[in-house]
Write an enzyme that holds these catalytic residues in place. Structure first.
Site, PDB file in Angstrom:
ATOM      1  CG  HIS A 177      -1.849   1.164   1.400  1.00  0.00           C
ATOM      2  ND1 HIS A 177      -3.170   1.127   0.746  1.00  0.00           N
ATOM      3  CD2 HIS A 177      -1.615   2.386   1.516  1.00  0.00           C
ATOM      4  CE1 HIS A 177      -3.815   2.225   0.668  1.00  0.00           C
ATOM      5  NE2 HIS A 177      -2.925   3.200   1.309  1.00  0.00           N
ATOM      6  CB  CYS A 178       1.882   3.262  -2.546  1.00  0.00           C
ATOM      7  SG  CYS A 178       2.852   4.811  -3.001  1.00  0.00           S
ATOM      8  N   PRO A 179       1.521   5.115   0.537  1.00  0.00           N
ATOM      9  CG  PRO A 179       2.987   5.887   2.123  1.00  0.00           C
ATOM     10  CD  PRO A 179       2.718   4.640   1.071  1.00  0.00           C
ATOM     11  N   GLY A 182      -1.686   6.905  -2.474  1.00  0.00           N
ATOM     12  CA  GLY A 182      -3.219   6.647  -1.531  1.00  0.00           C
ATOM     13  C   GLY A 182      -3.842   5.569  -2.168  1.00  0.00           C
ATOM     14  CD  GLN A 183      -6.220   2.271  -4.780  1.00  0.00           C
ATOM     15  OE1 GLN A 183      -6.554   1.499  -3.379  1.00  0.00           O
ATOM     16  NE2 GLN A 183      -7.459   2.762  -5.459  1.00  0.00           N
TER      17      GLN A 183
END
Length: 412
Positions: A177-179, A182-183
């Site tokens: 999950h890549c901050p 945001g996805q």
């Protein structure tokens, strides 16, 4: 007069994940989609400043009757890289990463196994006699791979899938999950994610090199040129710092693609110590990521949901009549020992092993009285054994009842 029927709902309106939907369910973002604003500013801000710098150079050249034709391609390339970078960022963040559809009920009972163990007999009717296995074996390219059961989605996750605790969804070929976008990064947006970070790396290198050229191109020393061109200095420092982040990611994911791994698998399974069943060779691995057809979404978020399905989705699961980590009683996992009446099972009954108690008491007494009369030791061991075997458990009352103390007299 008949009561008005409730307005039908679409799947995205009752979706139990933490996703944010836009344009009637056509765009799907993660719960931390607000980070897109920050990522866009970090990309567009320096890029716009660089383009303005090049535009000023072109304007100054035209004013001084100097040839500025060579700077037009520089400006165009910077604009194209910036637009592509933001486009790949949006494509990564706004599409379904490969969410596995949830089940509205547990798998069919024919997929369960019958439990007939002593640990299940002592609870009688308080725990079902059927239990879903926590893992299943699946054959992948001649290798046995274990897939886990997801208590939240009530399904066995497909191979390479994992449940994201941030989005609250199971995702196919889950990478991470890549901050920054945001996805979740999964099978349907990994291609665009890699294009995003690689384009960001190219943009950093491009601005870094051209900014240095602007400084060296001046007819003065480097220090004087830097003192008179603050913007180029700021862009050089910014791109130098950013390069180590996006450049490192690009190199790391290049390695992952060449070996057909995900970030989750690389940190969890470490295929350098065992065979990777998904590795098809470097060339085929790159074809799989960049040239293969992106699978369609498994969810039609704009589909109309039946009223019964809406009620099931809006209600939290209570008791699915199978053991799980969220169950009221879980004997195998040792969590939340609570019966149907809400009585908490005392700690003394958890994992209680009467054979060990008997053996420990026997050994302790023998050691302490090793010098005593063997006849006395033998008689007292029989008394202890009889007292221990008469220990009973009253589950209806939720308490442990111990046998009354027996007065024994030992005569020799």
């Amino acid at each position: 007069m008949d009561p008005e029927k409730p307005e039908p709902k679409r799947l995205y309106q009752v979706w139990r994940g933490r996703n944010i939907f836009c344009l009637g369910g056509r765009l799907i973002f993660g719960p931390d989609a607000a980070s897109l604003y920050l990522s866009t500013i970090l990309i567009a801000g320096p890029a716009i400043a660089f383009c303005l710098k090049i535009a000023l150079i072109i304007k100054h050249g035209l004013r001084e009757s100097e040839s500025a034709a060579s700077w037009y391609p520089v400006l165009v390339v910077a604009m194209v890289l910036t637009i592509l970078d933001i486009l790949f960022l949006f494509l990564t963040s706004s599409r379904d990463p490969g969410i596995v559809p949830r089940n509205t009920k547990p798998p069919e009972w024919d997929e369960t196994i019958e439990l007939d163990t002593p640990s299940m007999e002592w609870v009688n009717d308080r725990t079902p006699h059927l239990k879903l296995p926590r893992t299943k074996d699946v054959d992948v390219n001649g290798h046995i791979v274990k897939v886990k059961y997801c208590d939240t989605c009530m399904l066995y996750r497909p191979p390479r899938s994992s449940h994201c605790s941030i989005c609250n969804n199971c995702v196919q070929k889950f990478d991470h999950h890549c901050p920054w976008v945001g996805q979740c990064i999964g099978i349907r947006n990994y291609r665009f994610f890699y294009m995003f970070i690689s384009t960001s790396t190219l943009l950093c290198v491009y601005i870094f090199v051209i900014s240095w050229y602007n400084i060296f191109h001046r007819k003065s020393t480097v220090l004087k040129a830097m003192a008179s061109d603050y913007l180029s200095v700021i862009l050089i420092v910014y791109c130098f710092i950013t390069f180590w982040f996006v450049g490192g990611l690009s190199v790391f994911h290049f390695y992952l693609i060449s070996t057909n791994q995900t970030t989750y698998e690389n940190f969890r399974y470490r295929y350098d110590k065992k065979v990777n069943p998904y590795n098809r060779g470097m060339l085929n691995n790159f074809k799989e990521v960049f040239l293969s057809r992106i699978p369609p979404s498994m969810n039609d978020f704009r589909a109309i949901v039946d009223e019964d399905e809406v009620m099931v989705m809006e209600l939290e699961p209570t008791n699915h009549n199978f053991t799980s980590s969220k169950e009221k009683i879980d004997i195998e996992m040792g969590t939340n020992f609570v019966d149907s009446n809400g009585l908490i099972l005392p700690d003394i009954l958890r994992n209680l092993n009467y054979d060990d108690i008997e053996d420990n008491i026997k050994d302790k007494e023998v050691c302490e009285r090793s010098d005593s009369d063997p006849i006395i030791v033998h008689i007292e061991q029989d008394i202890i054994k009889e007292s221990t075997s008469s220990l009973t458990i009253d589950f209806k009352a939720g308490e442990v009842s111990k046998p009354e103390n027996r007065e024994s007299s030992v005569q020799t």
